[in-house]
Design an enzyme around this catalytic site. Sequence first.
Site, mmCIF file in Angstrom:
data_model
loop_
_atom_site.group_PDB
_atom_site.id
_atom_site.type_symbol
_atom_site.label_atom_id
_atom_site.label_comp_id
_atom_site.label_asym_id
_atom_site.label_seq_id
_atom_site.Cartn_x
_atom_site.Cartn_y
_atom_site.Cartn_z
ATOM 1 N N HIS A 226 -38.963 -36.848 24.001
ATOM 2 C CA HIS A 226 -39.783 -36.996 25.206
ATOM 3 C C HIS A 226 -39.599 -35.840 26.184
ATOM 4 O O HIS A 226 -40.506 -35.524 26.948
ATOM 5 C CB HIS A 226 -39.462 -38.317 25.914
ATOM 6 C CG HIS A 226 -39.862 -39.531 25.132
ATOM 7 N ND1 HIS A 226 -41.170 -39.810 24.797
ATOM 8 C CD2 HIS A 226 -39.119 -40.542 24.609
ATOM 9 C CE1 HIS A 226 -41.222 -40.944 24.112
ATOM 10 N NE2 HIS A 226 -39.997 -41.413 23.990
ATOM 11 N N HIS A 252 -34.285 -43.673 26.800
ATOM 12 C CA HIS A 252 -35.636 -43.200 26.458
ATOM 13 C C HIS A 252 -35.634 -42.266 25.264
ATOM 14 O O HIS A 252 -36.272 -42.558 24.247
ATOM 15 C CB HIS A 252 -36.310 -42.549 27.663
ATOM 16 C CG HIS A 252 -37.802 -42.443 27.521
ATOM 17 N ND1 HIS A 252 -38.588 -43.469 27.052
ATOM 18 C CD2 HIS A 252 -38.658 -41.416 27.793
ATOM 19 C CE1 HIS A 252 -39.859 -43.100 27.053
ATOM 20 N NE2 HIS A 252 -39.921 -41.856 27.493
#
Length: 334
Positions: A226, A252
Amino acid sequence: MAAGLNSEYMALCLVLMISSFGLCLVSTHAELRRFEQPAKTDGTLSFLVLGDWGRKGAFNQSEVALQMGRIGEKLDIDFVVSTGDNFYDDGLTSEQDKAFEESFTQIYTAKSLQKQWYSVLGNHDYRGNAEAQLSLHLRKIDSRWLCLRSFIVDAELAEIFFVDTTPFVQSYFADAEGHTYDWRGIGSPRAYVANLIKDLKLALSESSAKWKIVVGHHSIRSIGHHGDTKELVSKLLPILKANKVDFYMNGHDHCLEHIGDAESPIQFLTSGAGSKAWRGDIKKQKTGGLKFFYDGQGFMSVQLTRDAAEIAFYDVSGNVLHRWTATKSLYASI
C-alpha cells in the site's frame, strides 16, 4: 403585542439554550475516551503489537499466536495492541458472528495473552458490521476485547493514542471497488476527520507522558504493497511532529517494517503480519530512512523504561529479526 414578543423571545432563548447544549454534547462526545492501564510496579511497560490477523487460524495465524504467547510470557507483557483488520475478509457480520471466537478467543489462548487487547478498526473491519466490533456484547464474550474508533490508553509511562484512520482515506468513499463500508457513526467524513484531528491535537498537546505513541491502521510511511497513505502524510504527520510523538504504529501492509524520519525523531513501525503475508510485494520507490523490512508473518514487541525503548520484530518461529534500542535522551535529540 408585548406578551407575544415576550413569548417569541422566550422561545428563541429556549432554542438557543437547546442548540448550545446540543453543541456541548457533541463536543463532549467527540473527546477521546481515556482508559487507565497501570505500568509494572518498577515503572516499566511492555506490550505486543499485532495487525491484520483474523483468519480463523489460517495463513499461519495460529503459529504466530503460539510465538506471541511464548514471547509474551518472557517479557511479562502488560497488554496487546491490535492495529486493525481484526477479522477477514469483511469484518464481522454481527455481534453473534462466530468468527469473533474462532479468530480471537480460540486462537490467542496462551496464559500470557490473557491481558487487555486494545484494538482499532481497519478498512476490512469497516467492510463488515463495524458497530459489532465496538459492541459491549463482545466484551461479555471475551473480556480482553476493547475496540473503539479512537481513544487513549494512559499507561503512566506512556500515553497511547489510538486513531481511526479509515475515514481519512478518500478513495473508500469515492470508489468502494465493489465493497460496502459501514459508515454508521461517521456522518460527514470531512467533519469527522476534522473533529478527530482537533481532539487528537488537544490530547497530544496536554500529554506529559514520557513516551507518546500513536496507533492507527494505515501506514504513514511504508515500502510495502500500500505504501504511504497520502491523507495521513498531509493531515496526521504534521500533528505528530509538532507534538514530538515518539512512535507511529500501524498495520495495513502485511509485513514487518521500521522506518525512521529524517526530519523528526518519529519512528514508523508497521506490524501487519498477523496472518497472511505478501511476499515480495515491495514498492519499487523506497521510502528514505528504512531500517528494516520483512514480508513474512510475525509480530512486534515494545519494552519501555523512563530512559529507553526497545523494539523487536519476530517471525512465525519466534526468531528475532530486528531489534532497535535507543535511550530517551539520545532519541529526543535526533
